[in-house]
Scaffold this active site. Structure first.
Site, PDB file in Angstrom:
ATOM      1  N   ASP A   8      -5.979  17.867 -15.882  1.00 32.86           N
ATOM      2  CA  ASP A   8      -6.259  16.537 -16.421  1.00 32.86           C
ATOM      3  C   ASP A   8      -5.735  16.534 -17.852  1.00 32.86           C
ATOM      4  OD1 ASP A   8      -7.383  14.302 -17.634  1.00 32.86           O
ATOM      5  OD2 ASP A   8      -9.279  14.443 -16.555  1.00 32.86           O
ATOM      6  N   TYR A  34     -14.372  16.271 -18.201  1.00 33.53           N
ATOM      7  CA  TYR A  34     -14.946  14.936 -18.038  1.00 33.53           C
ATOM      8  C   TYR A  34     -16.110  15.012 -17.046  1.00 33.53           C
ATOM      9  CZ  TYR A  34     -15.490  10.152 -16.460  1.00 33.53           C
ATOM     10  OH  TYR A  34     -16.031   8.945 -16.101  1.00 33.53           O
ATOM     11  N   LYS A  47      -6.672   5.222 -20.187  1.00 38.37           N
ATOM     12  CA  LYS A  47      -6.832   5.611 -21.594  1.00 38.37           C
ATOM     13  C   LYS A  47      -5.515   5.386 -22.353  1.00 38.37           C
ATOM     14  CE  LYS A  47     -10.789   7.170 -20.007  1.00 38.37           C
ATOM     15  NZ  LYS A  47     -11.749   6.252 -19.478  1.00 38.37           N
ATOM     16  N   ARG A  66       0.836  -1.209   0.000  1.00 36.13           N
ATOM     17  CA  ARG A  66       0.000   0.000   0.000  1.00 36.13           C
ATOM     18  C   ARG A  66       0.866   1.252   0.000  1.00 36.13           C
ATOM     19  NH1 ARG A  66      -2.302   1.770   4.555  1.00 36.13           N
ATOM     20  NH2 ARG A  66      -2.684  -0.322   5.377  1.00 36.13           N
TER      21      ARG A  66
HETATM   22  C1  LIG Z   1     -10.583  13.008 -19.334  1.00 31.62           C
HETATM   23  C2  LIG Z   1     -10.903  11.982 -18.280  1.00 31.62           C
HETATM   24  N1  LIG Z   1     -10.497  12.191 -17.026  1.00 31.62           N
HETATM   25  C3  LIG Z   1     -10.752  11.299 -16.042  1.00 31.62           C
HETATM   26  C4  LIG Z   1     -11.461  10.144 -16.291  1.00 31.62           C
HETATM   27  C5  LIG Z   1     -11.730   9.166 -15.190  1.00 31.62           C
HETATM   28  O1  LIG Z   1     -10.817   8.114 -15.296  1.00 31.62           O
HETATM   29  P1  LIG Z   1     -11.124   6.605 -14.827  1.00 31.62           P
HETATM   30  O2  LIG Z   1     -12.270   6.106 -15.647  1.00 31.62           O
HETATM   31  O3  LIG Z   1      -9.839   5.912 -15.076  1.00 31.62           O
HETATM   32  O4  LIG Z   1     -11.491   6.665 -13.373  1.00 31.62           O
HETATM   33  C6  LIG Z   1     -11.906   9.886 -17.593  1.00 31.62           C
HETATM   34  C7  LIG Z   1     -12.677   8.654 -17.888  1.00 31.62           C
HETATM   35  O5  LIG Z   1     -13.338   8.557 -18.915  1.00 31.62           O
HETATM   36  C8  LIG Z   1     -11.618  10.831 -18.609  1.00 31.62           C
HETATM   37  O6  LIG Z   1     -12.029  10.646 -19.885  1.00 31.62           O
END
Ligand SMILES: Cc1ncc(COP(=O)(O)O)c(C=O)c1O
Length: 404
Positions: A198, A122, A223, A69
């Protein structure tokens, strides 16, 4: 000594000799910072599934970590590579992108603080953030952060001394708005706030936000970093190992949203082909966007098109490509759904960044108050033959045609 730790010693030796630092990110990624394992000669980084690590009779740790962890050599290897690719000081992996993103807000904001975030981002982050701020007594301003005017809107929303965090996403899912990271980060810093971004869609291949002034970079590693639609993972990268980073690290250890070693190993394997994958995917996306933009029955949202409002900023802050995500506006919801129904090569599925091309009607999956247009289809361009993809979309668009 663990095989992996041994390899790291060799790697540090190479860095010390000056060779490693001069290597391009694509080289570091292809070799996973690994070189050759000192114990076995293996050219593939080892997978270490142990949750616990022994101590010597005088109670010293053998490999530096005592419990997974807190530290595991396999996820540490992926973290070291990602930190290098982003030009950051350190990275941490998490069990999902959401675990990484939500930790930033939870760890850095207190009752009475103020946070600025983009309307276009997102939806999972936006929806969670609204609920979190309401519960935690944090003031939230969602602003239109899209270039060219977006950085100004962010600057106007800032409350010096009260704004603790500016959250960005560029290009932003699912409209692919571009935010001027340098201008937004400078405004955040002038107000005493941390700037986090992000960067899932940009990937370190096209944008290294820390070079533009961001303090923290977040990825849904689910992704492009992994790239094969078979690992759920998140990541944070920091510009410097400062007290905010120490707080994030302490919370990950205490709360436990770490990535399992097997997933970390798969992620590291995926990252080895990151540059080859996304460069080709982005080149295909650019060609497809041009081809679709020539039609009169669809509007294309792609930062690589000169017609995109954020194109000039994207040209400045994205190097070598504009990513492999785009959306198309089909005129109305019914036609968008008909296009989805009629594709044969694109797969109807959520998520993005994998080797297979995906199409998604976002309005059907986002909450009812979403700002996403009902006629929007999101396209994640994979590694299939470009003509197959183009022909598939063109026949679907033509057969689903209605007057705009
Ligand atoms: C731009 C973006 N940020 C964050 C996330 C969240 O990531 P996760 O699905 O790995 O939790 C996503 C998921 O689609 C995303 O497209």
């Amino acid at each position: 000594m663990l095989a992996h730790a041994d390899a790291r010693v060799r790697q540090r030796g190479m860095a010390g000799s000056g060779h490693d630092d001069a290597r391009a990110p694509a080289t570091l990624a292809a070799q996973a910072l690994h070189g050759i394992d000192g114990q076995t000669g293996a050219i593939v980084p080892p997978l270490q599934p142990a949750t616990t690590f022994a101590r010597t009779p005088d109670y010293q740790l053998i490999g530096g970590g005592d419990y997974t962890r807190d530290l595991n050599p396999t996820y540490r290897a992926a973290e070291e590579l990602l930190a290098r690719l982003e030009g950051g000081a350190e990275a941490m992996l998490f069990s999902s992108g959401m675990a990484a993103a939500t930790l930033v807000f939870r760890a850095l904001l207190r009752r009475g603080d103020h946070v600025v975030a983009p309307i276009a981002c997102y939806y999972g982050v936006r929806t969670w953030l609204r609920a979190f701020c309401a519960d935690a007594g944090v003031q939230l301003d969602l602003v239109d952060a899209a270039a060219p005017a977006g950085a100004g809107a962010i600057a106007r929303a800032l409350r010096p001394g009260q704004t603790k965090l500016v959250w960005l996403e560029s290009p932003a899912n699912p409209t692919w708005d571009v935010t001027d990271i340098r201008a937004a980060a400078a405004a955040a810093h002038a107000a005493g706030a941390i700037c986090a971004i992000d960067s899932t869609a940009a990937t370190p291949v096209f944008t290294r936000p820390i070079e533009h002034g961001a303090d923290l970079v977040m990825h849904s590693a689910t992704k492009y970093l992994n790239g094969h639609s078979d690992v759920l993972a998140g990541a944070l990268v920091t510009a410097r190992a400062d007290p905010a980073w120490a707080e994030l690290r302490a919370r990950r250890r205490a709360e436990g949203a770490v990535l399992g070693p097997f997933e970390a190993w798969l992620l590291l394997r995926g990252m080895r082909t990151l540059y080859a994958r996304v460069e080709r995917q982005a080149a295909a996306a650019a060609a497809l966007a041009e081809r679709l933009a020539a039609r009169d029955d669809v509007r294309v949202l792609y930062p690589g098109l000169a017609s995109h409002p954020g194109h000039e900023v994207a040209r400045r802050q994205m190097r070598g490509g504009f990513g492999a995500m785009m959306s198309i506006l089909c005129g109305d919801r019914a036609r968008a759904l008909r296009v989805c129904e009629r594709v044969h090569v694109f797969l109807r599925a959520t998520s993005l960044g994998g080797v297979e091309s995906l199409i998604e009607h976002r309005h059907s999956v986002e909450p009812p108050d979403t700002p996403t247009p009902p006629d929007l289809l999101r396209l994640s361009i994979g590694l299939e033959d470009l003509d197959d993809l183009a022909r598939d979309l063109e026949q679907a668009l033509s057969s689903a045609r209605v007057d705009l």
